[in-house]
Design a protein around this motif. Structure first.
Motif, PDB file in Angstrom:
ATOM      1  N   ILE A 148       0.830  -1.204   0.000  1.00 36.10           N
ATOM      2  CA  ILE A 148       0.000   0.000   0.000  1.00 36.10           C
ATOM      3  C   ILE A 148       0.865   1.255   0.000  1.00 36.10           C
ATOM      4  N   VAL A 149       1.947   1.254   0.785  1.00 38.38           N
ATOM      5  CA  VAL A 149       2.851   2.400   0.787  1.00 38.38           C
ATOM      6  C   VAL A 149       3.436   2.608  -0.609  1.00 38.38           C
ATOM      7  N   ALA A 150       3.832   1.507  -1.252  1.00 41.80           N
ATOM      8  CA  ALA A 150       4.396   1.610  -2.605  1.00 41.80           C
ATOM      9  C   ALA A 150       3.359   2.160  -3.586  1.00 41.80           C
ATOM     10  N   LEU A 151       2.122   1.705  -3.469  1.00 41.74           N
ATOM     11  CA  LEU A 151       1.061   2.201  -4.351  1.00 41.74           C
ATOM     12  C   LEU A 151       0.843   3.694  -4.149  1.00 41.74           C
ATOM     13  N   CYS A 152       0.760   4.116  -2.886  1.00 42.58           N
ATOM     14  CA  CYS A 152       0.471   5.516  -2.587  1.00 42.58           C
ATOM     15  C   CYS A 152       1.614   6.442  -3.033  1.00 42.58           C
ATOM     16  N   ARG A 153       2.857   5.956  -2.959  1.00 44.15           N
ATOM     17  CA  ARG A 153       3.987   6.779  -3.397  1.00 44.15           C
ATOM     18  C   ARG A 153       4.058   6.871  -4.912  1.00 44.15           C
ATOM     19  N   THR A 154       3.483   5.872  -5.602  1.00 43.51           N
ATOM     20  CA  THR A 154       3.559   5.831  -7.068  1.00 43.51           C
ATOM     21  C   THR A 154       2.370   6.520  -7.739  1.00 43.51           C
ATOM     22  N   LEU A 155       1.209   6.483  -7.121  1.00 47.47           N
ATOM     23  CA  LEU A 155      -0.010   6.988  -7.760  1.00 47.47           C
ATOM     24  C   LEU A 155       0.036   8.450  -8.187  1.00 47.47           C
ATOM     25  N   PRO A 156       0.717   9.372  -7.464  1.00 49.58           N
ATOM     26  CA  PRO A 156       0.742  10.759  -7.949  1.00 49.58           C
ATOM     27  C   PRO A 156       1.272  10.900  -9.366  1.00 49.58           C
ATOM     28  N   ASP A 157       2.132   9.975  -9.801  1.00 47.33           N
ATOM     29  CA  ASP A 157       2.657  10.028 -11.175  1.00 47.33           C
ATOM     30  C   ASP A 157       1.734   9.326 -12.177  1.00 47.33           C
ATOM     31  N   PHE A 158       0.706   8.639 -11.664  1.00 45.96           N
ATOM     32  CA  PHE A 158      -0.232   7.929 -12.528  1.00 45.96           C
ATOM     33  C   PHE A 158      -1.665   8.204 -12.050  1.00 45.96           C
ATOM     34  N   PRO A 159      -2.104   9.460 -12.110  1.00 45.86           N
ATOM     35  CA  PRO A 159      -3.412   9.843 -11.545  1.00 45.86           C
ATOM     36  C   PRO A 159      -4.587   9.163 -12.223  1.00 45.86           C
ATOM     37  N   MET A 160      -4.392   8.670 -13.458  1.00 45.40           N
ATOM     38  CA  MET A 160      -5.509   8.016 -14.140  1.00 45.40           C
ATOM     39  C   MET A 160      -5.911   6.697 -13.484  1.00 45.40           C
ATOM     40  N   LEU A 161      -5.069   6.148 -12.595  1.00 51.40           N
ATOM     41  CA  LEU A 161      -5.377   4.875 -11.950  1.00 51.40           C
ATOM     42  C   LEU A 161      -6.153   5.049 -10.647  1.00 51.40           C
ATOM     43  N   ASN A 162      -5.938   6.169  -9.960  1.00 49.30           N
ATOM     44  CA  ASN A 162      -6.667   6.441  -8.725  1.00 49.30           C
ATOM     45  C   ASN A 162      -7.892   7.289  -9.071  1.00 49.30           C
ATOM     46  N   ILE A 216      -0.518 -18.403  -9.019  1.00 50.92           N
ATOM     47  CA  ILE A 216       0.559 -17.853  -9.846  1.00 50.92           C
ATOM     48  C   ILE A 216       0.212 -16.454 -10.329  1.00 50.92           C
ATOM     49  N   ALA A 217      -1.024 -16.269 -10.759  1.00 48.98           N
ATOM     50  CA  ALA A 217      -1.474 -14.957 -11.239  1.00 48.98           C
ATOM     51  C   ALA A 217      -2.986 -14.905 -11.127  1.00 48.98           C
ATOM     52  N   THR A 218      -3.512 -13.705 -11.001  1.00 53.09           N
ATOM     53  CA  THR A 218      -4.949 -13.506 -10.945  1.00 53.09           C
ATOM     54  C   THR A 218      -5.354 -12.470 -11.985  1.00 53.09           C
ATOM     55  N   THR A 219      -6.613 -12.491 -12.355  1.00 53.77           N
ATOM     56  CA  THR A 219      -7.180 -11.469 -13.248  1.00 53.77           C
ATOM     57  C   THR A 219      -8.391 -10.869 -12.547  1.00 53.77           C
ATOM     58  N   PRO A 220      -8.160 -10.049 -11.517  1.00 51.34           N
ATOM     59  CA  PRO A 220      -9.266  -9.553 -10.691  1.00 51.34           C
ATOM     60  C   PRO A 220     -10.244  -8.677 -11.470  1.00 51.34           C
ATOM     61  N   VAL A 221     -11.499  -8.685 -10.999  1.00 49.37           N
ATOM     62  CA  VAL A 221     -12.564  -7.887 -11.613  1.00 49.37           C
ATOM     63  C   VAL A 221     -12.619  -6.525 -10.923  1.00 49.37           C
ATOM     64  N   ILE A 222     -12.688  -5.475 -11.721  1.00 49.84           N
ATOM     65  CA  ILE A 222     -12.651  -4.102 -11.204  1.00 49.84           C
ATOM     66  C   ILE A 222     -13.879  -3.822 -10.342  1.00 49.84           C
ATOM     67  N   ASN A 223     -13.637  -3.124  -9.239  1.00 53.11           N
ATOM     68  CA  ASN A 223     -14.688  -2.719  -8.318  1.00 53.11           C
ATOM     69  C   ASN A 223     -15.311  -1.423  -8.841  1.00 53.11           C
ATOM     70  N   ARG A 224     -16.277  -1.552  -9.710  1.00 57.79           N
ATOM     71  CA  ARG A 224     -16.923  -0.415 -10.362  1.00 57.79           C
ATOM     72  C   ARG A 224     -17.504   0.547  -9.334  1.00 57.79           C
ATOM     73  N   PRO A 225     -17.356   1.877  -9.508  1.00 54.64           N
ATOM     74  CA  PRO A 225     -16.924   2.619 -10.697  1.00 54.64           C
ATOM     75  C   PRO A 225     -15.427   2.950 -10.734  1.00 54.64           C
ATOM     76  N   GLU A 226     -14.617   2.248  -9.940  1.00 53.09           N
ATOM     77  CA  GLU A 226     -13.183   2.458 -10.032  1.00 53.09           C
ATOM     78  C   GLU A 226     -12.685   2.009 -11.408  1.00 53.09           C
ATOM     79  N   VAL A 227     -11.433   2.312 -11.711  1.00 51.80           N
ATOM     80  CA  VAL A 227     -10.902   1.982 -13.036  1.00 51.80           C
ATOM     81  C   VAL A 227      -9.736   1.004 -12.972  1.00 51.80           C
ATOM     82  N   ALA A 228      -9.351   0.583 -11.750  1.00 48.47           N
ATOM     83  CA  ALA A 228      -8.246  -0.366 -11.626  1.00 48.47           C
ATOM     84  C   ALA A 228      -8.363  -1.140 -10.326  1.00 48.47           C
TER      85      ALA A 228
END
Length: 434
Positions: free
Chosen positions: A267-281, A362-374
Motif C-alpha cells: 500500500i505504501v508503494a502504491l500511494c507513493r507511485t499513484l501521484p505520477d499515474f493519476p488516471m489509476l486512482n 501464480i497470477a490472478t485477473t481480478p474484476v474491477i470494483n466499479r466505478p473504479e478503473v483499476a
C-alpha cells in the motif's frame, strides 16, 4: 385488539429499498418488544430489525429475497388494546448493530396489504415461513425441541438464510449456540435418517439455493462490472527477497505494535507511485461521461467473510505509515467479518487491492470494483532459484496483477505503473525515503 403496522425505516442514506435476507418469525408467532424479527440488506449493510411492540404477527411483507421499499409495511402485529402512537425511526443504522426502537405507524383501518396473508380469529392457518417453504433436509431435532429459541450469531443466521437452512433443524455440536461448523456438518452429513458417518455414501440430493442477500449483491455488481468495463490485465514478477528480510526484522522488533504482512508495504508503494499515474486512482461516471481523478487514496481492501466478499475502505491511505496501515487493515477486516463495519467504511474507495493471501496462485485477473478503473492483485510469494548476474541465488518472488478499465487506462500506463511499484518493493529502503 388493534393492528400495529411496522413500516421499514430509513436504514441508510439514499437507500430506496432493502432486501429481506432472513425472517426470524412467522405468521402466528408471538413477538416481544425489541425481539429480532428480520434481517434486511441494503447495498452497504445488513441490519437487524426489532419489533417495536409486543403482540402476534399477522402479516409479513413477502419472502426471503424480496425487496421492500423504505416506508412501506414490513409486518403487521396484532396488539392488545389501542395501537400506540408512531415512534420516530432511526435514519441510519450501522451494519449488524441492533437498531433502537425502529419506526412504527399507528394501526389503521386500511384493507390488508398484498402480503402472504393475515391471521385473525376464525382465519385460515398461517402460511409457512419463507425458510419453511424452501426445500431443506428433514429435521434432525425432536419435534418438541423445534420451538426453542435458536441461539446463533447474525453471521450464522445470514449464511443459513442464504443456504435455505432452517436453523431449528440444526443440532449444535457444543453447547446451545449454533456455529458455522454446525452448518457445515449439516450440509455435509444431513439426510432423511439424520447425521451419518463420513464413510457412508457421499451422494446428496440436488439442492436449489436462492441467490439472495450479499451473494446477490456480489453477483449483480460483478455482472455489471464485466458487462460495462472492457478489462485488461497486466502481470509482472517482483523479487521481494530484500523486502521480506526487512519485514522479518521489523516484526522481530515490533514490541506492542501489530504484526506486519506484505500488504502495508504494498500500500505504501502504491500511494507513493499513484501521484505520477493519476488516471489509476480514479472513478468513472458512465452516465455523465466524467472521470474523476482523486487526490487522496481511499483504498478498498477486498475481504472474504462468511456472507461473501466485502470491501472495507482505508481512508487517506497516503497519510499512514506501515504500522498504522497494519492496524487499520486488522480493524477493518475484523469489522467486516463480524458484521460490525459501518456503512461509510464500506463505500467511497478510489482503488482496490484484492489478495488471496496464502492461497495466492501464480497470477490472478481480478474484476474491477466499479466505478473504479483499476484493481491490484498481489499473488503468493514463492521461493525459487533465479539468476543474479552470473550467479544462481535463492529468491522470494511474487507476481503482481493489475486489471484496468481500457476506456480510461492504456496498457503502457498500467505496465509503467507496475514497473514503478516494482522498483520500490525490490529496493525497500526507497519506501521510507523522502
Amino acid at each position: 385488539m388493534a393492528r400495529f403496522t411496522f413500516r421499514l425505516p430509513d436504514i441508510g442514506e439514499g437507500i430506496a429499498e432493502a432486501e429481506i435476507v432472513a425472517w426470524h418469525v412467522k405468521i402466528g408467532d408471538r413477538v416481544e418488544e425489541d425481539q429480532q424479527v428480520a434481517d434486511m440488506m441494503t447495498d452497504k449493510a445488513t441490519v437487524e430489525m426489532e419489533s417495536p411492540v409486543s403482540g402476534v404477527v399477522v402479516e409479513l411483507a413477502g419472502e426471503v429475497g424480496d425487496q421492500v421499499p423504505i416506508g412501506s409495511a414490513l409486518m403487521v402485529i396484532e396488539v392488545e388494546g389501542e395501537a400506540e402512537a408512531p415512534v420516530e425511526a432511526e435514519t441510519a443504522v450501522e451494519e449488524q448493530v441492533e437498531a433502537e426502537n425502529p419506526g412504527v405507524e399507528e394501526a389503521t383501518e386500511e384493507k390488508p396489504l398484498p402480503f402472504r396473508g393475515g391471521v385473525g380469529v376464525g382465519d385460515s392457518p398461517p402460511a409457512p415461513s419463507p425458510v419453511e417453504a424452501m426445500p431443506h433436509t428433514p429435521p434432525l431435532l425432536p419435534e418438541g425441541e423445534r420451538e426453542l429459541k435458536v441461539l446463533a450469531s447474525p453471521a450464522v443466521r445470514a449464511r443459513a438464510a442464504d443456504l435455505g437452512i432452517d436453523l431449528a433443524q440444526v443440532k449444535p455440536a457444543e453447547g446451545d449456540r449454533l456455529r458455522h461448523a454446525d452448518l457445515d456438518a449439516f450440509l455435509r452429513y444431513g439426510s432423511a435418517q439424520g447425521y451419518h458417518a463420513p464413510h457412508a455414501s457421499r451422494a446428496r440430493e440436488d439442492q436449489p439455493v436462492k441467490v439472495i442477500g450479499m451473494r446477490r449483491r456480489i453477483a449483480e455488481n460483478m455482472a455489471a462490472s464485466k458487462r460495462a468495463i472492457p478489462h485488461f490485465t497486466y502481470v509482472d514478477e517482483i523479487d521481494v527477497t530484500a523486502l521480506e528480510a526487512m519485514r522479518g526484522d521489523l516484526n522481530a522488533n515490533r514490541g506492542q505494535r501489530p504484526k506486519l504482512t506484505m500488504l502495508p508495504f504494498l500500500i505504501v508503494a502504491l500511494c507513493r507511485t499513484l501521484p505520477d499515474f493519476p488516471m489509476l486512482n480514479a472513478r468513472y461516471d458512465d452516465e455523465a461521461g466524467v472521470v474523476t481523478r482523486h487526490g487522496r487514496v481511499h483504498l478498498g481492501m477486498a475481504t472474504q467473510t462468511d456472507a461473501g466478499l466485502m470491501v472495507p475502505v482505508i481512508r487517506d491511505a497516503q497519510d499512514r505509515n506501515v504500522w498504522q496501515l497494519a492496524s487499520e487493515i486488522t480493524r477493518l477486516a475484523d469489522a467486516a467479518r463480524t458484521g460490525k463495519a459501518k456503512s461509510e467504511e464500506l463505500s467511497g474507495s478510489t482503488l482496490t487491492v484484492t489478495s488471496l493471501g496464502p492461497l495466492g496462485g501464480i497470477a490472478t485477473t481480478p474484476v474491477i470494483n466499479r466505478p473504479e478503473v483499476a484493481i491490484i492483485g498481489p499473488n503468493k510469494i514463492v521461493e525459487r532459484p533465479m539468476f543474479h548476474g552470473d550467479e544462481i541465488v535463492r529468491a522470494k518472488l511474487m507476481n503482481l496483477s493489475i486489471s484496468c478499465d481500457h476506456r480510461v487506462v492504456d496498457g503502457w500506463d498500467a505496465a509503467s505503473f507496475v514497473q514503478a511499484v516494482k522498483k520500490l518493493l525490490e529496493t525497500p529502503a526507497l519506501l521510507f525515503a523522502d
